[in-house]
Design an enzyme around this catalytic site. Sequence first.
Site, PDB file in Angstrom:
ATOM      1  N   HIS A   1      32.383  75.104  56.451  1.00 27.76           N
ATOM      2  CA  HIS A   1      33.178  73.932  55.747  1.00 27.76           C
ATOM      3  C   HIS A   1      34.305  73.608  56.511  1.00 27.76           C
ATOM      4  CE1 HIS A   1      31.092  76.243  52.290  1.00 27.76           C
ATOM      5  NE2 HIS A   1      30.782  74.852  51.930  1.00 27.76           N
TER       6      HIS A   1
ATOM      7  N   HIS B   1      35.135  65.536  50.468  1.00 30.35           N
ATOM      8  CA  HIS B   1      34.561  66.483  49.695  1.00 30.35           C
ATOM      9  C   HIS B   1      34.962  67.906  49.692  1.00 30.35           C
ATOM     10  CE1 HIS B   1      31.483  67.410  52.485  1.00 30.35           C
ATOM     11  NE2 HIS B   1      30.995  68.435  51.526  1.00 30.35           N
TER      12      HIS B   1
END
Length: 483
Positions: A174, A215
């Site tokens: 991520h 996001h």
Amino acid sequence: MVVLAVLRLPFRLISRLCAWWLRIDLKTAELLRRHDRGALPPPQQYDVRQEPSNSTPRHQATMNGGAPAGPHANHVADQDENASSSNRQTPGHLVYDKYASQRQGWCDSIRDQTYAWNFNAFELYSRTHGNPLVTITVTLLETYELLDGWFLDRAKVVNYLLRVEQEYNPNSYHNNTHAADVTQTAAVILESFKKQVKEISKLEYFSIIIASAVHDLGHLGVNNDFLINSRHPRATMYNDKSVNENFHIARAFAIARESPDLDIFSGFSVDDQKQIRKLMIETVLSTDMAVHFDLLNRFTSQVDAKPDLSEWTDRTLLYQMLVHLADIANPSRPFHLARGWAERVIEEFCDQGDREAAIGLPVSAMCNRTAINMPRAQLGFINIFLKPTLTCFGRAAPDFVKMALEHLELTIREWSALDRAGLVLPPHLMPKPAQQQDEAGDQGQPQQQQVLGQGQQQQRAPVPPRPQAPTPREDRQLPLRTP
């Protein structure tokens, strides 16, 4: 006039006496007096291209706005939503654009790959010196003709995206490279369903691209369950509900409010800003895997009721599905890319398992490096989550889904072959020998040596150099579990 001057004299004398008594210099006293009358001069304007001074550490100047580091130094979402951004307008809120002169060349070099499914975000990371997200996002905004002549200010957009990219943590998965990959995937899907969805507005293009870019903003490399079980401040703030996702989107809007030079929404009308904000919030929250099955069921029901997507007056659910699919679609990339992403997500899972063990939490099944099997984990994710999502979305973007499923079938064969060959984990993620022996002793079975398929060990996507981690702060350090 003479009379007025004489009358003002006592007030000036009183002001000087007060300044002496309170130890305030006369200039400050005069500013305070003028401020009461609403006559303060405009705030000093700063050159957005100015590099922070060498006396101030880069990470402090750019991440904390020059403010002292503290528990909430990088957590503007904790602050009052109504705080005036002008009060925090300092050069430190801007990131020095080191590669400004090269960016247009980078954008031009990938323009023909904008909608290519073999788009390599790892390679873009290396080519852009760690700035893949700014590069692909600016390229897409230019492609959709949203810069230069629309409601966006190019300088503000670049400032904002530089700040967003900087606040992505250097996690294994991520990170800003994943965000760049998801943003490009969203563009591929948008391009695919033009036939089914007529007249996609520029406002919708902008909202989806920016939502995809932010996001996972500020992701800590652990899932929501970890944040909840470890009693992390973010879990407390968001009441254990979509903790990561709520933080990502809140932080995205907080950055824009920190300074006029970062406010990419300032050129829109109030109604347009509300529409953009609503769509971005809904799409980012839809990336929480906890709402996956509910999202699919709602989308299927609505498509059954209205098969013609051009008749949908509210496309929020459609775009929720789009961003959610873009977030989980990398296993359907060509296999050399799919494997690169798989190794990185497994590495992040293993890191979380190590953290769980270190603070006394039960180690999650998918995060236990002594038990996890990468090929089987990928096959399970594909069959349970990704393949049904692609099939569900087939009526919205049939061309994209057909292409993705073809790649996915090849990927399934590759993972099945690696599973049969005995691959469990990449060598660098295997448990330490002592740890393996302990596990084998507990089971009363001899430790089996893992065998890789011929030529499979070297088939790994190029590894981007890991960015230097920012100076630790309380919000970024996961706290020990408290009783």
